[in-house]
Design an enzyme around this catalytic site. Structure first.
Site, short mmCIF file in Angstrom:
data_model
loop_
_atom_site.label_atom_id
_atom_site.label_comp_id
_atom_site.label_asym_id
_atom_site.label_seq_id
_atom_site.Cartn_x
_atom_site.Cartn_y
_atom_site.Cartn_z
N VAL A 113 -16.10 5.77 -2.44
CA VAL A 113 -14.66 5.80 -2.15
C VAL A 113 -13.98 6.75 -3.12
O VAL A 113 -13.06 7.50 -2.75
CB VAL A 113 -14.06 4.38 -2.25
CG1 VAL A 113 -12.55 4.42 -2.06
CG2 VAL A 113 -14.70 3.45 -1.21
N GLN A 114 -14.42 6.75 -4.38
CA GLN A 114 -13.80 7.61 -5.39
C GLN A 114 -13.84 9.08 -4.99
O GLN A 114 -12.84 9.80 -5.08
CB GLN A 114 -14.51 7.43 -6.74
CG GLN A 114 -14.23 6.12 -7.44
CD GLN A 114 -15.15 4.99 -7.05
OE1 GLN A 114 -15.71 4.97 -5.96
NE2 GLN A 114 -15.32 4.03 -7.96
N LYS A 163 20.51 -4.80 -3.50
CA LYS A 163 20.23 -5.48 -2.24
C LYS A 163 18.85 -5.06 -1.75
O LYS A 163 18.54 -3.86 -1.68
CB LYS A 163 21.28 -5.10 -1.19
CG LYS A 163 21.46 -6.14 -0.09
CD LYS A 163 22.12 -7.40 -0.62
CE LYS A 163 22.70 -8.25 0.51
NZ LYS A 163 23.36 -9.46 -0.04
N ARG A 208 -23.79 2.73 5.23
CA ARG A 208 -23.04 1.48 5.27
C ARG A 208 -21.75 1.67 6.06
O ARG A 208 -21.30 2.80 6.30
CB ARG A 208 -22.70 1.00 3.86
CG ARG A 208 -21.76 1.95 3.11
CD ARG A 208 -21.31 1.38 1.77
NE ARG A 208 -20.41 2.31 1.09
CZ ARG A 208 -19.73 2.02 -0.02
NH1 ARG A 208 -19.86 0.83 -0.58
NH2 ARG A 208 -18.93 2.92 -0.58
N HIS A 235 -15.28 -5.05 2.59
CA HIS A 235 -16.72 -5.17 2.77
C HIS A 235 -17.09 -5.82 4.11
O HIS A 235 -16.43 -6.75 4.58
CB HIS A 235 -17.32 -6.00 1.63
CG HIS A 235 -17.02 -5.43 0.28
ND1 HIS A 235 -17.42 -4.17 -0.11
CD2 HIS A 235 -16.35 -5.95 -0.78
CE1 HIS A 235 -17.03 -3.95 -1.34
NE2 HIS A 235 -16.37 -5.01 -1.78
N THR A 253 26.44 -6.77 -4.06
CA THR A 253 25.31 -6.37 -3.24
C THR A 253 25.67 -6.36 -1.75
O THR A 253 25.05 -5.64 -0.98
CB THR A 253 24.09 -7.27 -3.49
OG1 THR A 253 24.37 -8.60 -3.05
CG2 THR A 253 23.72 -7.28 -4.96
#
Length: 294
Positions: A227-228, A11, A177, A256, A58
């Site tokens: 970001v990494q 379910k 940025r 972005h 279920t």
């Protein structure tokens, strides 16, 4: 000859709201969840021979989710998921694995006239607390806790330069940025049985609170080279804060925001250090994932 190599059923999208009422203080606590329960076991004949004698309906699973929420605490959700999954293994000998997913939705207590209200709440964000549990007769209890959809934005303190440039590259390098993303993070636990989960119960809320704070603080304060690199810094801090956790994962879209050249209108400067007005982009977007282990 064809054979069933893997099967599970159950379910999904069971909505549950539990109100815990403290009779001594009159303070109510609200927990709203969406629960998914999928079972595995000796159920192949229901597929291959139309044998429904092995099928736990279920609808019964849905009712069990409600009843176990009445019988047990639903906080932390890791513990409730363990109780729920263990019930199915105890109740039905032919079921060998229960897969439980719980998404806990935000309800934050209102502050009225400077005081926390006893029974009124508001939704101050769409981010959720998630738990995926696999309760297995053979392998014990595996838990994956997480944050999903925590939207964050900062207007400076992020750069991206020094990446591969070739004949396919049009992206310019930048030392300043906007950085925005929706944080999806998980951390994994392993326990032999429900008793061990009970003993660890206080650690689950702390880990969630620590992970949320780490993500927000690191995002805000890190002079992000990418970001990494920022997500790796978050991961190592979560591992430090929760010694029992073995693995942390992140999936971060890079949402972005593009500068708009407005020089065509009255010579307005709106690029580089003069940028104030941006165009948010819905897609395409970058998507960065990582798994960090001890």
């Amino acid at each position: 000859m064809p054979r069933v190599s893997a099967a599970r059923y159950g379910k999904d999208n069971v909505r549950v709201c539990k109100v815990d009422k403290d009779p001594a203080t009159g303070i109510h606590t609200v927990t709203e969840m969406t629960v998914c329960c999928l079972l595995e076991g000796d159920i192949e004949t229901s597929y291959t021979e139309a044998d429904n004698s092995v099928v736990v309906a279920t609808d019964s699973m849905k009712n069990t989710i409600y009843i176990k929420a009445k019988e047990h605490p639903v906080n932390p959700p890791e513990l409730y998921a363990s109780y729920l999954g263990t019930h199915f293994l105890d109740k039905y000998p032919h079921i060998h694995v229960a897969n439980i997913k719980i998404v806990t939705h935000r309800w934050t207590r209102m502050t009225i006239d400077g005081k926390p209200h006893t029974h009124s709440f508001w939704r101050d964000g769409q981010n959720t607390r998630d738990v995926e549990a696999r309760i297995s007769r053979k392998d014990g209890i595996s838990l994956v806790s997480g944050i999903s959809g925590l939207s964050v934005f900062k207007s400076t303190g992020s750069a991206f330069y020094g990446f591969v440039r070739d004949e396919f590259t049009t992206l310019g390098e930048t030392h300043d940025r906007i950085l925005s993303t929706d944080i999806d993070a998980t951390w994994s636990w392993k326990f032999p049985d429900t008793k061990a989960v009970e003993e660890a119960a206080p650690k689950f809320n702390k880990a969630f609170e620590d992970a949320t704070a780490i993500c927000m603080k690191t995002f805000a304060e890190d002079e992000s080279a990418s970001v990494q690199n920022t997500m790796y810094k978050m991961s190592e801090q979560i591992l430090d804060a929760a010694p029992e956790v073995q693995t942390v994962t992140f999936a971060l879209p890079n949402k972005h925001y593009f500068e708009i050249d407005l020089s065509w209108h009255k010579g307005y400067k709106n690029t580089g250090k003069d940028a104030e007005v941006y165009a948010p982009q819905s897609n395409p977007n970058g998507l960065i994932k990582v798994e960090v282990s001890r």
